[in-house]
Design a protein around this motif. Structure first.
Motif, PDB file in Angstrom:
ATOM      1  N   GLY A  41       0.781  -1.224   0.000  1.00  0.00           N
ATOM      2  CA  GLY A  41       0.000   0.000   0.000  1.00  0.00           C
ATOM      3  C   GLY A  41       0.815   1.277   0.000  1.00  0.00           C
ATOM      4  O   GLY A  41       0.252   2.369   0.025  1.00  0.00           O
ATOM      5  N   SER A  42       2.141   1.157  -0.052  1.00  0.00           N
ATOM      6  CA  SER A  42       2.983   2.351  -0.014  1.00  0.00           C
ATOM      7  C   SER A  42       3.321   2.825  -1.434  1.00  0.00           C
ATOM      8  O   SER A  42       3.125   2.103  -2.411  1.00  0.00           O
ATOM      9  N   PHE A  43       3.839   4.039  -1.503  1.00  0.00           N
ATOM     10  CA  PHE A  43       4.284   4.627  -2.761  1.00  0.00           C
ATOM     11  C   PHE A  43       5.750   5.002  -2.575  1.00  0.00           C
ATOM     12  O   PHE A  43       6.071   5.883  -1.791  1.00  0.00           O
ATOM     13  N   VAL A  44       6.629   4.301  -3.288  1.00  0.00           N
ATOM     14  CA  VAL A  44       8.058   4.581  -3.158  1.00  0.00           C
ATOM     15  C   VAL A  44       8.627   4.999  -4.510  1.00  0.00           C
ATOM     16  O   VAL A  44       8.152   4.579  -5.566  1.00  0.00           O
ATOM     17  N   ALA A  45       9.641   5.848  -4.455  1.00  0.00           N
ATOM     18  CA  ALA A  45      10.359   6.282  -5.653  1.00  0.00           C
ATOM     19  C   ALA A  45      11.783   5.773  -5.568  1.00  0.00           C
ATOM     20  O   ALA A  45      12.387   5.772  -4.485  1.00  0.00           O
ATOM     21  N   VAL A  46      12.308   5.320  -6.690  1.00  0.00           N
ATOM     22  CA  VAL A  46      13.690   4.841  -6.764  1.00  0.00           C
ATOM     23  C   VAL A  46      14.448   5.750  -7.722  1.00  0.00           C
ATOM     24  O   VAL A  46      14.064   5.903  -8.887  1.00  0.00           O
ATOM     25  N   VAL A 204       5.721   1.399  -7.156  1.00  0.00           N
ATOM     26  CA  VAL A 204       7.175   1.581  -7.204  1.00  0.00           C
ATOM     27  C   VAL A 204       7.461   2.403  -8.453  1.00  0.00           C
ATOM     28  O   VAL A 204       7.226   1.952  -9.575  1.00  0.00           O
ATOM     29  N   LEU A 205       7.941   3.624  -8.252  1.00  0.00           N
ATOM     30  CA  LEU A 205       8.184   4.541  -9.361  1.00  0.00           C
ATOM     31  C   LEU A 205       9.682   4.737  -9.567  1.00  0.00           C
ATOM     32  O   LEU A 205      10.375   5.270  -8.704  1.00  0.00           O
ATOM     33  N   ILE A 206      10.174   4.294 -10.715  1.00  0.00           N
ATOM     34  CA  ILE A 206      11.551   4.558 -11.114  1.00  0.00           C
ATOM     35  C   ILE A 206      11.528   5.851 -11.911  1.00  0.00           C
ATOM     36  O   ILE A 206      10.825   5.954 -12.925  1.00  0.00           O
ATOM     37  N   THR A 207      12.243   6.862 -11.472  1.00  0.00           N
ATOM     38  CA  THR A 207      12.147   8.161 -12.142  1.00  0.00           C
ATOM     39  C   THR A 207      13.439   8.948 -12.020  1.00  0.00           C
ATOM     40  O   THR A 207      14.258   8.687 -11.129  1.00  0.00           O
ATOM     41  N   GLU A 212       8.580  14.392  -9.102  1.00  0.00           N
ATOM     42  CA  GLU A 212       7.734  13.207  -8.980  1.00  0.00           C
ATOM     43  C   GLU A 212       8.086  12.434  -7.705  1.00  0.00           C
ATOM     44  O   GLU A 212       7.200  11.968  -6.983  1.00  0.00           O
ATOM     45  N   ALA A 213       9.361  12.329  -7.421  1.00  0.00           N
ATOM     46  CA  ALA A 213       9.813  11.600  -6.229  1.00  0.00           C
ATOM     47  C   ALA A 213       9.340  12.262  -4.943  1.00  0.00           C
ATOM     48  O   ALA A 213       9.113  11.601  -3.930  1.00  0.00           O
ATOM     49  N   VAL A 214       9.178  13.598  -4.983  1.00  0.00           N
ATOM     50  CA  VAL A 214       8.710  14.353  -3.809  1.00  0.00           C
ATOM     51  C   VAL A 214       7.354  13.826  -3.328  1.00  0.00           C
ATOM     52  O   VAL A 214       7.027  13.894  -2.142  1.00  0.00           O
ATOM     53  N   ASP A 249      19.985  15.612  -9.179  1.00  0.00           N
ATOM     54  CA  ASP A 249      19.526  16.950  -8.835  1.00  0.00           C
ATOM     55  C   ASP A 249      18.603  16.867  -7.622  1.00  0.00           C
ATOM     56  O   ASP A 249      18.283  15.778  -7.134  1.00  0.00           O
ATOM     57  N   VAL A 250      18.152  18.026  -7.173  1.00  0.00           N
ATOM     58  CA  VAL A 250      17.127  18.104  -6.136  1.00  0.00           C
ATOM     59  C   VAL A 250      16.033  19.016  -6.659  1.00  0.00           C
ATOM     60  O   VAL A 250      16.245  19.746  -7.639  1.00  0.00           O
TER      61      VAL A 250
END
Length: 288
Positions: A41-46, A204-207, A212-214, A249-250
């Motif tokens: 149920g989580s949303f993670v960015a890689v 799981v978002l690879i970006t 988007e990761a924020v 980057d940030v």
């Protein structure tokens, strides 16, 4: 409970280079003893620079490649076992960066039905799944359209619907907005957030897009096959110098806050959004 768990996950492959005197083979360690857990149920960015290993990790979740060493569990299934591939791919669907590679039919609803048909789902259930999937991505009114005539963002939403129709518990997005314009990116990210927050789906978002990761619950950073950072977006993006050392980057507002801090201005280093920046500047003005 975790949806995905990696324990000392390593992956090695042979890279062949053509030389004048013949070919050269060298072993490349794409993933090096990676350990992580992704809750249901989580949303993670890689995140990671090109060639860091983040897409290789994504392919492990869908069992497109298998570990050279260590273990990766998906919904409790060990991806090393070939006989479990069906269960693994039913648990975790995958959306790639080019939607054209995932569209197989000349009519949208037929494309969505392709996966369930191959799974042997009953026709009445397929009809239900197609309609539900198209509604979930906001594309129901396009069900009789031709995919090739849709915009890039619309095509990507159709690709997402095709995965949804197979009822996975988790979807892995491998740079799904890389080929889209800003409007298409927004459409796809809105869809991803809705699936996570309203449907409770593990994402799981690879970006390589920091904005988007924020939006994720948690961020993982991979560098040259090593898991080097993990934490909430605020915890990870506050480490500006470290992220830059990994070729990343940030968010722009985080960069601005970092530069202001260097100038001696007392401002938080973990600002991620324009709204947070406006609030911080208003606070600064009130103390002057």
């Amino acid at each position: 409970m975790e949806m995905i768990k990696a324990q000392d996950l390593s992956y090695e492959y042979i890279r062949v280079t053509e030389l004048e005197q013949g070919t050269k083979e060298e072993k490349i360690l794409a993933l090096n003893h990676v350990n992580l857990e992704i809750e249901k149920g989580s949303f993670v960015a890689v995140l990671g620079h090109n060639g860091s290993g983040k897409s290789t990790f994504a392919k492990h979740i869908n069992a497109l490649v298998r570990p050279t060493d260590g273990v990766l569990w998906v919904n409790g299934y060990d991806t090393k076992h070939e006989e479990l591939i069906w269960e693994i791919r039913q648990s975790a669907g995958m959306v790639f960066q080019n939607p054209d590679n995932q569209l197989v039919a000349t009519v949208v609803e037929e494309d969505i039905a392709f996966g369930p048909e191959n799974m042997g789902v009953a026709p009445t259930e397929i009809r239900k799944r197609v309609d539900e999937a198209l509604k979930a991505v906001g594309m129901y009114e396009y069900k009789e359209h031709t995919p090739s005539k849709l915009s890039g963002g619309q095509k990507q939403r159709i690709a997402i619907a095709g995965v949804l129709a197979m009822k996975p518990k988790c979807i892995v997005f491998d740079e799904p907005t890389a080929m889209l314009d800003p409007m298409g990116r927004k459409d796809v990210m809105d869809t991803i957030l809705r699936l996570n927050r309203e449907e409770g789906m593990t994402i799981v978002l690879i970006t390589h897009y920091m904005d988007e990761a924020v939006l994720a619950d948690k961020v993982f950073v991979i560098d040259d096959g090593n898991m080097v950072l993990e934490g909430t977006p605020k915890e990870v993006f506050a480490q500006v110098e470290k992220l830059k050392s990994y070729g990343l980057d940030v968010p722009q507002v985080t960069e601005t806050a970092y530069e202001l801090k260097k100038l001696g201005i007392s401002i938080a280093e973990d600002i991620l959004t324009v709204e947070e920046m406006v609030g911080a500047i208003c606070q600064l003005k009130s103390t002057i």
